[in-house]
Each structure stands twice: as C-alpha cells, then as structure tokens.
Design a protein around this motif. Structure first.
Motif, PDB file in Angstrom:
ATOM      1  N   PHE A  86       0.821  -1.217   0.000  1.00 43.61           N
ATOM      2  CA  PHE A  86       0.000   0.000   0.000  1.00 43.61           C
ATOM      3  C   PHE A  86       0.854   1.266   0.000  1.00 43.61           C
ATOM      4  CE2 PHE A  86      -2.327  -3.371   2.194  1.00 43.61           C
ATOM      5  CZ  PHE A  86      -3.501  -3.401   1.467  1.00 43.61           C
ATOM      6  N   LYS A  87       2.138   1.113  -0.264  1.00 42.62           N
ATOM      7  CA  LYS A  87       3.046   2.246  -0.230  1.00 42.62           C
ATOM      8  C   LYS A  87       2.723   3.254  -1.334  1.00 42.62           C
ATOM      9  CE  LYS A  87       8.026   3.128   0.000  1.00 42.62           C
ATOM     10  NZ  LYS A  87       9.345   2.470   0.092  1.00 42.62           N
ATOM     11  N   GLN A  88       2.816   4.556  -1.017  1.00 40.74           N
ATOM     12  CA  GLN A  88       2.583   5.620  -1.993  1.00 40.74           C
ATOM     13  C   GLN A  88       3.676   6.677  -1.833  1.00 40.74           C
ATOM     14  OE1 GLN A  88      -1.590   7.011  -2.212  1.00 40.74           O
ATOM     15  NE2 GLN A  88      -2.002   5.555  -0.589  1.00 40.74           N
ATOM     16  N   GLU A  89       3.806   7.528  -2.849  1.00 37.18           N
ATOM     17  CA  GLU A  89       4.785   8.608  -2.788  1.00 37.18           C
ATOM     18  C   GLU A  89       4.326   9.771  -3.656  1.00 37.18           C
ATOM     19  OE1 GLU A  89       8.245   7.920  -5.855  1.00 37.18           O
ATOM     20  OE2 GLU A  89       7.864   6.027  -4.798  1.00 37.18           O
ATOM     21  N   PHE A  90       4.834  10.952  -3.333  1.00 35.83           N
ATOM     22  CA  PHE A  90       4.599  12.106  -4.193  1.00 35.83           C
ATOM     23  C   PHE A  90       5.737  13.094  -4.004  1.00 35.83           C
ATOM     24  CE2 PHE A  90       3.298  14.510  -0.539  1.00 35.83           C
ATOM     25  CZ  PHE A  90       3.359  15.843  -0.915  1.00 35.83           C
ATOM     26  N   THR A  91       5.921  13.959  -4.984  1.00 36.00           N
ATOM     27  CA  THR A  91       6.916  15.024  -4.901  1.00 36.00           C
ATOM     28  C   THR A  91       6.241  16.360  -5.142  1.00 36.00           C
ATOM     29  OG1 THR A  91       7.434  14.796  -7.243  1.00 36.00           O
ATOM     30  CG2 THR A  91       8.777  13.527  -5.703  1.00 36.00           C
ATOM     31  N   ALA A  92       6.798  17.418  -4.565  1.00 33.56           N
ATOM     32  CA  ALA A  92       6.240  18.758  -4.740  1.00 33.56           C
ATOM     33  C   ALA A  92       7.356  19.781  -4.580  1.00 33.56           C
ATOM     34  CB  ALA A  92       5.133  19.019  -3.725  1.00 33.56           C
ATOM     35  N   THR A  93       7.350  20.762  -5.424  1.00 27.36           N
ATOM     36  CA  THR A  93       8.223  21.926  -5.271  1.00 27.36           C
ATOM     37  C   THR A  93       7.347  23.044  -4.705  1.00 27.36           C
ATOM     38  OG1 THR A  93       9.598  21.246  -7.135  1.00 27.36           O
ATOM     39  CG2 THR A  93       9.744  23.541  -6.434  1.00 27.36           C
ATOM     40  N   MET A  94       7.616  23.425  -3.454  1.00 25.81           N
ATOM     41  CA  MET A  94       6.718  24.308  -2.711  1.00 25.81           C
ATOM     42  C   MET A  94       7.423  25.603  -2.324  1.00 25.81           C
ATOM     43  SD  MET A  94       5.139  21.403  -0.157  1.00 25.81           S
ATOM     44  CE  MET A  94       4.011  22.560   0.613  1.00 25.81           C
ATOM     45  N   LYS A  95       6.650  26.663  -2.301  1.00 24.80           N
ATOM     46  CA  LYS A  95       7.104  27.926  -1.760  1.00 24.80           C
ATOM     47  C   LYS A  95       6.643  28.047  -0.310  1.00 24.80           C
ATOM     48  CE  LYS A  95       6.926  30.381  -6.194  1.00 24.80           C
ATOM     49  NZ  LYS A  95       6.335  31.530  -6.927  1.00 24.80           N
ATOM     50  N   ALA A  96       7.361  28.848   0.470  1.00 28.64           N
ATOM     51  CA  ALA A  96       6.985  29.045   1.872  1.00 28.64           C
ATOM     52  C   ALA A  96       5.542  29.542   1.950  1.00 28.64           C
ATOM     53  CB  ALA A  96       7.930  30.037   2.538  1.00 28.64           C
ATOM     54  N   GLY A  97       4.751  28.856   2.795  1.00 30.44           N
ATOM     55  CA  GLY A  97       3.348  29.216   2.972  1.00 30.44           C
ATOM     56  C   GLY A  97       2.395  28.375   2.150  1.00 30.44           C
ATOM     57  N   GLU A  98       2.880  27.633   1.152  1.00 26.22           N
ATOM     58  CA  GLU A  98       2.008  26.809   0.333  1.00 26.22           C
ATOM     59  C   GLU A  98       1.684  25.496   1.027  1.00 26.22           C
ATOM     60  OE1 GLU A  98       2.982  28.176  -4.251  1.00 26.22           O
ATOM     61  OE2 GLU A  98       3.862  26.326  -3.454  1.00 26.22           O
ATOM     62  N   THR A  99       0.549  24.912   0.639  1.00 27.30           N
ATOM     63  CA  THR A  99       0.078  23.668   1.228  1.00 27.30           C
ATOM     64  C   THR A  99      -0.337  22.716   0.121  1.00 27.30           C
ATOM     65  OG1 THR A  99      -0.699  24.809   3.207  1.00 27.30           O
ATOM     66  CG2 THR A  99      -1.590  22.615   2.802  1.00 27.30           C
ATOM     67  N   VAL A 100      -0.012  21.440   0.281  1.00 30.30           N
ATOM     68  CA  VAL A 100      -0.473  20.400  -0.626  1.00 30.30           C
ATOM     69  C   VAL A 100      -1.213  19.342   0.189  1.00 30.30           C
ATOM     70  CG1 VAL A 100       1.386  20.774  -2.278  1.00 30.30           C
ATOM     71  CG2 VAL A 100       1.692  19.098  -0.450  1.00 30.30           C
ATOM     72  N   SER A 101      -2.067  18.596  -0.476  1.00 28.31           N
ATOM     73  CA  SER A 101      -2.815  17.521   0.191  1.00 28.31           C
ATOM     74  C   SER A 101      -2.294  16.183  -0.307  1.00 28.31           C
ATOM     75  CB  SER A 101      -4.304  17.651  -0.100  1.00 28.31           C
ATOM     76  OG  SER A 101      -4.551  17.608  -1.494  1.00 28.31           O
ATOM     77  N   PHE A 102      -2.156  15.241   0.620  1.00 30.56           N
ATOM     78  CA  PHE A 102      -1.649  13.911   0.272  1.00 30.56           C
ATOM     79  C   PHE A 102      -2.046  12.940   1.371  1.00 30.56           C
ATOM     80  CE2 PHE A 102       1.933  10.800   0.665  1.00 30.56           C
ATOM     81  CZ  PHE A 102       1.653  10.072  -0.488  1.00 30.56           C
ATOM     82  N   ALA A 103      -2.592  11.780   0.972  1.00 32.29           N
ATOM     83  CA  ALA A 103      -2.925  10.679   1.882  1.00 32.29           C
ATOM     84  C   ALA A 103      -3.786  11.138   3.051  1.00 32.29           C
ATOM     85  CB  ALA A 103      -1.637  10.023   2.395  1.00 32.29           C
ATOM     86  N   GLY A 104      -4.762  11.981   2.780  1.00 31.47           N
ATOM     87  CA  GLY A 104      -5.673  12.419   3.813  1.00 31.47           C
ATOM     88  C   GLY A 104      -5.114  13.484   4.732  1.00 31.47           C
ATOM     89  N   HIS A 105      -3.956  14.035   4.416  1.00 27.53           N
ATOM     90  CA  HIS A 105      -3.322  15.062   5.236  1.00 27.53           C
ATOM     91  C   HIS A 105      -3.018  16.297   4.378  1.00 27.53           C
ATOM     92  CE1 HIS A 105      -2.580  11.453   7.652  1.00 27.53           C
ATOM     93  NE2 HIS A 105      -2.414  12.248   8.696  1.00 27.53           N
ATOM     94  N   SER A 106      -2.867  17.427   5.059  1.00 24.98           N
ATOM     95  CA  SER A 106      -2.392  18.652   4.416  1.00 24.98           C
ATOM     96  C   SER A 106      -0.973  18.916   4.894  1.00 24.98           C
ATOM     97  CB  SER A 106      -3.296  19.842   4.771  1.00 24.98           C
ATOM     98  OG  SER A 106      -4.604  19.640   4.259  1.00 24.98           O
TER      99      SER A 106
END
Length: 882
Positions: free
Chosen positions: A556-576
């Motif tokens: 059930f392993k998952q992964e994601f990548t994100a290039t984020m700026k300070a203050g930005e939020t992403v959602s993944f696996a039921g979490h922010s």
C-alpha cells in the motif's frame, strides 16, 4: 603509538601461534599440563588484543594522524563520540575489532568450562585460537590498523586535509554506534558452537552434550544478528532517504544468509536433544552458519560484489578464500570420517509430527539462504563466466523470496500444533480448528476491504489499465490497486500464528490454574518460568509475525513530490502538508538546509517536521539526507528534502518528497518482541519453589545481561535518531493538489538502476537521491510525454548502458536457472525427506509387529500415541522439573 600498536599485534601473533600448538598437543596427546598452559595462552591473547584495541582508540581520541587509519576515518572537528566509532568504521579497524571480541569470547568459554568437558576443551581452544590467529595474520601482514602515515608531515603541500578525512557522514548517527557491533557479535558468536561441534567430531562424541552446552551461545549469536539486521534496516530507513528499509544490497544479504542457517540450527537441535536424530545435519548447519559469516566478511572486503556498503577493494579477499577452503574441507572431511558415530538413535515415526514440521522448516530456511546467496553472487559470476554484466536488485529478490517467506510464516504457526513423534487425526483437527477459522476470516476480510484499507491518494482518473501503472488497474474511471495474493496470504498466516500462540498460552494457563489454583497472571508467569525455552520461542514467533505485517504493508506504499514555496500547502494521503519556511545553517563540521513543515489532519495540526539536506566539510564534500518521519501505529509519513531554491542566503523554495508507508511500526515492534522472547528463552528453568534448575549441561552464561543491554541500546538509538520536533507556526493555508508522476514513467523508474558513476548501478533509479538520478527521471518523463512507451524507454537504456541498468535481468537461460534454483532445491529436498520418512515409518511399523529388531526411542521421546493435551502438557512440565 603506531610502532607500539604493531608490536602488540606481533606479540599477539606469536602467543596465538604458541597457544594453538599447546592446545592441539594437549587435545591429541591428552596432556593435562599443556592444556593448563593453553588456557593461560587464551587469556594472554585476549589481553594483548585488548591492548591493541585500546591503543587504537587512544589514537582516535588524541587525533594521532601519524597513523594512516586514524587519518582516513576521523576528523578533529567531529564529535569525540563519532571519532571513537571509527574503530570499526574501516577495514583494518573492523578486523581488529573482530579479533578482539573473539579473543574475549574465547576467554569467557575457558572460564565457563574450567572443570567441564576436559576431552572437548583442548580442541575447542585450538580451533578458536586458530581463527583469532587468522585475523591476526591479516593485520600483521596485509591490513595493519597501525600503518604509519608518512605523508602527514607534508600533507599541506600535498593538499591533504590536516584534520583528517573524517568518518562517512551517513555513519555519524547513534544507530551506527550499535548496528555494526551487533552484527560483529552475531558473526563471532557462531564461532563458539562451531568450535564445540568440530571438537565433538574429533573426540567421537555423538551425544547432544555439545549442543546443550552451546545452545545459549547460539541464541546470543542469533539475537545479535537479528538486532543487527533490524538496526541496519532502521539506519537505512532513517538515513539513506529512499523510503525503504531493505534494498537487498550484497552486504545486507551477507548478514541475512547466516541468519537463515542459524535459525534452522536452533530448531534442528531440539530434534537431536528430544529424539537423538539429525546429528550429522546439526553439525552441517553449525558449520554452514560459521562459514557463511566468514563468507559475508569476504564479500564486504574483497570487492567481489558491487555494494554501497563495501570496504575498499584489497588483496585480503584471497586470504579469506584460502581460509574458507581450509574450513570447508576440514569440517566436511571430518563429518564424513565420523559418520559412523553420528548414527541416529531413533527415526521419524510420522509425517504428522513436530520433528517433520521442523524438517520442513529447515528445508525452507536453507532454501531461503540459497536464494539470497544465488542472487547475490550471480551478477559477478555472470560477468566473469559469461561476460554478461547484469544487476539483481530488490524486485528480483522480492518475487523470489515472497512465496518462501509465506511458507515459513505458516510453519512457524503450525509447529506448536504438532506433538512429537505422531498425532492422531482427531487431536490434529482439534488443534488446528480455531487458528484455521481465524486465518480464513481474516483473509476474506482483507480481500473484501482491499481497496478501502489504504486508498490511493490523490485519485487518478483513467480510461485504460496502462494509465495506472504496475500493480494497479482501472475500475470505474479511477485507478485502484490489484489485490496482492502474497499480502493476503501473509496476513492470514500472521493471524494463524498469533491465534496458535494464544491457544497454547491459554491451554497452558488453564492447566496451571486447575492444578495450582493460581490466578491468571500468576499462572502465566509460572507457565513461562517452568518452560521458558518453549514459551519464549512462541514470543519470538509472534515478533516474526509482526515483521510480516510490515512487509504486507508495503503493498500500500505511496509517494509524491512537490516543489513548494513558503506558505504553500499540498494535500496527500488524507493530510495537508504546509511548508512554513526554509532555513540554512553552517557549523565547523557541515552546512545544510532545513525545511520546516507543518502536518495537518483536517484542521488539526498533528506534527511539525524538519527534514534536512547536508553537505559535510570533508575532502570529498559528501552529501547526506536527514529525513523526518511522522509515525503512528498504522502508517509513517516519510519526508525528504531533495533541494532548496531561491536566494542563496535565504531560500524560500523546497523540493520535497513524501512516502506513505503503512504498518512500518510493526517492523520495529517485531524486533523488540523477538528480543524479549529470546531473553525469556535463555532464562533458567524455575521449579515450583522458584529455584533455578542448575543443569550440568548448561554452564552459567551472562547472556541475559548482554541481551538486555542490546535491547536498551537499540531503543536508545532508535529514540535518539527519531526524536525531532519543533513548535508549530500558523499560516494562511492554500491547498493545492500534490504533484504525481506519470505511472508509465514510474514504471520505468522502478525497472532501472541509476547508471551514474557514483552509484554504479547500486540503487534503483526511482529511489536514488543523487543529482544524476534526477536528470534521468526528468529525461524519462519527457520521453513518456513525447509518446514513448515504457518498454521502448527501457530498451533504449539497455542499449545505452548494458545489462547492469536493469533491476531484474533479462530472462536468459542462465538467469532463469538462477531464479528457479531455490525452488528446485526445495522441491528435491522435500521429495527426499518425504521418501526417507516413509521408509523409516514402514520400518518402524515392521519392528513394532516383531518383523525386525526394534530401535529404542531416543532421549526425551514421547509415546507413540497422542495423549490428551492436558496430560501431555503436564508430562512436559514434569520432565522440565527433573
């Protein structure tokens, strides 16, 4: 200090040679005075090796860079703690550490057996001292840890660092203060049972006395290997920044192979002690366990295999090959010469018996060792013999080992359900009823809830299965996971094993309460105290089952990548996931960047995390990734900082990768449970008066204290390495979708090895953190976007870089043969064992009817019929009290 240390090694060499001569003459000539002198020689060698080890430690503490090994593996700016760990951080120091610990173990054995085993001990001494002498020869003539560093006086002119090169940054962690010594103790510990086994052959001793004498040494060696492997997994998980815990690297495999043979030996000696059979087999197993520890050392130091853990290539590999040849020829030649005194005292009476289940267990464990060994050594052999360079990596091992592992898990649960000698049909059906029902219910529930247990995040829309990637298919317009039969079977076997153990504890507790009137807690305590080996073993089996919960969770392993700026939020696996800020720092030892991250579950802040990207101030400027992990009972969120962007002085952008790893906590919990079970297993048997039963066959061994220290240090290392937290800071949240990689590109990433010169095909491209790996992943993404299929891209890489770029080699005849070899070996062994067992059973039946001479049951044999459980269990407890 360099000259003094080398002189100590020379003196140890001469004392070791003299001690081997004295002990061998005392054993073969039966001369008591020479035996006494040899005992003192053991103490002298232990003292000299201790002096050499402390001399090297003193050189590290004082930064004596006139010694090459000290300059190569320490740094005056490093914390003193890590400078001292460099004792075993390189090849020469690790050889000294091995010889030092083995000399101390030898001295302990001599003290334990001062007035016992006078016929065995001279031979035990010369065997142990010959092995210490081998490592001493390596240091004196080839790998001197005190070799002078003549270039140090002109280091500045040669552009060499005056403060030392420093220890590998990835070894500068508290876990590495424990992991290598645990493995070394495990390797070295198997030398003691091996020495006693060979001594028993030399003296024509065919009883089980030597196995009883060394059983606790074998348990200590086994638990050290277990803890060492688990700590190595924890180090790889928390330090290497790839989201996994076992990469099937050749050096990792070198530590796992003797674990399989050692586990087989610990089960097999119970048959010899109870029934008087498998005597030859047990000597073979203990010999293989010792030989494989030395073979693992050869793999690490010879340059024969490609590994990120290997020491520098040197000529000592030839020394190890010669030593292995001598040991194998001598041991197996002696076994053949003594086969007449190793005849069994009894036979297997039924295929439905515990001894037959243990035989199956041994076959699967040896098959596991063969599978891992074949996958480890075939790549260099393929290049050497066939001129066909290949790589065998994680996917290959997972596919080959999964079926064998599930069968081992099943047998671990089935073993306690079988009595010794034979079981009646009614008894057997009663024993297996509830564990089987529980396993079937859990298997059905797992299949029914498969897609809802750990749903994919984010949801990927699809029209065909090709969009979803490997291990997934398109259903109702979205990608869902394929049901993993291996994972379902693993979960079912875990439940089968746990229910079996609970059933055994419940029946034993009920019996104790009935006979003594004790309460539940007291009855359980009395049960374990009177049969610690049996019920401690059950606890170890439960810990083993916990490991498979973590293994199944990898589906059930998952992964994601994100290039984020300070203050930005992403959602993944039921979490922010919110990036609060990026911080840079510099100190005397390193420089780095930290991404401060807040993790939300809905609107609730659940954790703050701070993954780091470091560069150390050593000659090679090595990079190190410091991950941060948020753990719960059911999953880990594993954060990696891959790089930062923006102004160099105050970066505001972070490149983050996150893995979602279900059930990881059960891996570490399983290790703790296995340690606790082993502690229980080596405790002395208690009588009803709670007085330890002192058996003449078991000398007092201070193993309980050793294992407790190991458990405490392991927990401290894990706690120190994972304890990172920071006060939260609230910011405005702007939620955006997590970036996901195209499944077709991900398939290519998983199928290839990183081809850059630094990695040298040692890491899977999908998980490699080097800069060149990122370039290749970008290239693959562009090729997929341009319309190239995964197979076309893989073929292009194969043409460009050769066979080593594939994580699973092309299915040629030779490669297929290596893959099926373990299964063929297991199948042939099963046919042989079943055939022999049927012959023995028929012969026993004839003897029972008076058609032949009856062979008396071996020591500790049970009646031919299966009594009711209460009667059988009470008789077991009475036998323990005697």
């Amino acid at each position: 200090m360099a000259n003094l240390g080398y002189i100590v090694l020379l003196v140890a060499f001469f004392f070791g040679t003299y001690t081997v001569f004295l002990a061998a003459n005392a054993g073969f000539g039966r001369k008591e005075q020479l035996y006494v002198a040899a005992r003192y020689g053991v103490f002298a060698v232990a003292g000299l090796m201790s002096a050499a080890a402390f001399a090297l430690l003193y050189a590290f503490a004082t930064h004596d860079f006139t010694i090459r090994y000290v300059w190569q593996h320490s740094d005056s700016t490093m914390p003193m703690f890590y400078n001292m760990l460099a004792l075993w951080g390189g090849q020469e120091g690790s050889l000294l550490f091995w010889a030092w610990i083995l000399s101390l173990f030898s001295a302990v054995v001599v003290v334990q057996n001062k007035n016992r085993h006078r016929d065995l001990m001279p031979h035990v001494i010369w065997i142990l001292q010959a092995i210490v002498l081998f490592f001493t020869v390596l240091m004196v003539f080839s790998a001197n840890p005190f070799h002078p560093f003549a270039e140090f006086d002109s280091a500045a002119a040669l552009d060499l660092p005056l403060r030392g090169r420093g220890l590998n940054p990835q070894l500068q962690t508290p876990v590495m203060a424990i992991h290598p010594p645990m493995l070394y103790f495990g390797y070295i510990g198997w030398t003691i049972p091996f020495a006693f086994g060979i001594a028993a052959l030399i003296t024509r001793r065919s009883d089980a006395e030597w196995t009883k004498t060394t059983r606790r040494w074998a348990l200590v060696a086994w638990i050290f290997l277990t803890v060492g492997n688990l700590l190595g997994s924890y180090w790889a998980y928390t330090e290497l920044g790839w989201g996994g815990f076992w990469a099937w690297d050749p050096v990792e495999n070198a530590a796992l192979i003797p674990w399989f043979t050692g586990t087989a030996y610990l089960h097999s000696i119970q048959i010899q002690e109870r029934r008087g059979i498998l005597k030859i087999w047990n000597v073979v197993l203990v010999t293989l366990s010792f030989v494989l520890t030395v073979f693992g050392t050869f793999l690490t130091r010879s340059g024969f295999v490609n590994s990120v853990h290997s020491f520098a290539k040197s000529d000592i590999g030839f020394y190890f090959l010669f030593f292995l040849a001598v040991v194998l020829l001598g041991a197996f030649g002696l076994i053949i010469a003594r086969r007449d005194v190793l005849k069994a005292e009894a036979r297997i009476d039924s295929l439905v018996s515990r001894e037959f289940v243990y035989l199956l267990n041994n076959i699967l464990l040896l098959g596991s060792a063969l599978a891992v060994l074949a996958g480890t050594i075939w790549p260099p052999l393929s290049e050497l013999i066939l001129n066909s360079p290949i790589t065998i990596a994680e996917p290959w091992f997972n596919r080959v080992m999964a079926p064998i592992g599930i069968l081992l898990l099943f047998l671990a649960g089935a073993g306690p359900l079988f009595p010794w000698r034979r079981a009646s049909k009614g008894f057997f059906m009663k024993q297996v009823l509830w564990p089987t029902i529980a396993a079937l219910v859990m298997a059905g529930a797992t299949v029914a809830l498969w897609t809802t247990l750990f749903p994919l995040s984010p949801v990927v829309a699809c029209a065909t299965d090709a969009v979803c990637g490997p291990g997934r298919h398109c259903a109702d317009g979205t990608c869902v996971r394929d049901t993993s039969i291996a994972a379902v079977l693993a979960v079912a076997c875990v439940v089968f094993l746990v229910v079996t153990v609970l059933q055994e504890y419940a029946r034993g507790t009920r019996l104790r309460m009935k006979n003594t009137g004790a309460r539940v807690a007291s009855a359980v305590g009395g049960l374990v105290a009177r049969a610690p080996r049996r019920f401690g073993g059950y606890i170890v089996h439960v810990g083993f089952a916990f490991l498979f919960i973590a293994f199944a969770g990898q589906c059930f392993k998952q992964e994601f990548t994100a290039t984020m700026k300070a203050g930005e939020t992403v959602s993944f696996a039921g979490h922010s996931i919110r990036l609060d800020r990026v911080e840079t720092y510099t100190d005397t030892h390193k420089r780095g960047a930290i991404a401060h991250i807040s993790l939300f579950d809905g609107n609730e802040l659940v954790a703050t995390l701070a993954p780091e990207d470091r560069v150390y101030n050593s000659q090679d400027n090595p990079k190190s990734t410091e991950v941060d992990i948020h753990s719960t009972l059911w999953r880990d969120l594993y954060f990696i900082l891959r790089g930062v962007g923006g102004p160099a002085a105050a970066p505001t952008i972070a490149d983050i990768k996150v893995y979602y790893n279900p059930m990881m906590l059960f891996l570490w919990l399983g290790g703790v449970v296995m340690v606790l079970g082993t502690i229980v297993s080596i405790m002395p048997v208690m009588t009803r008066a709670t007085v330890p039963v002192r058996r003449k066959s078991l000398a007092p061994v201070p193993t309980v204290a050793i294992i407790i220290v190991v458990a405490i240090l392991s927990l401290i290392g894990i706690g120190v390495a994972s304890a990172r937290a920071e006060e939260p800071r609230e910011r405005e949240r702007v939620v955006q979708a997590a970036e996901t990689r195209d499944p077709r590109a991900q398939r290519v990433d998983d199928a290839l090895m990183c081809p850059c010169p630094d990695c040298n095909f040692s890491k899977i491209l999908a998980r490699c953190g080097c800069g060149k790996a990122e370039m290749h992943r970008e290239r693959i993404g562009k090729l997929v976007a341009a319309g190239k299929s995964p197979d076309e891209i893989i073929a292009m890489y194969l043409k460009e870089f050769g066979g080593r770029v594939l994580a699973v080699p092309v299915a040629t005849a030779a490669n297929t043969m290596v893959r099926v070899l373990p299964y063929v070996a297991i199948g042939l062994a099963l046919l042989l064992v079943v055939g022999l067992a049927r012959v023995w059973i028929k012969r026993s039946a004839k003897e029972a009817r008076g058609d032949g001479r009856r062979v008396e049951p071996g020591p500790g044999a049970l009646p031919a019929t299966t009594p009711p459980f209460d009667e059988r269990f009470e008789r077991d407890l009475k036998r323990i009290d005697r």
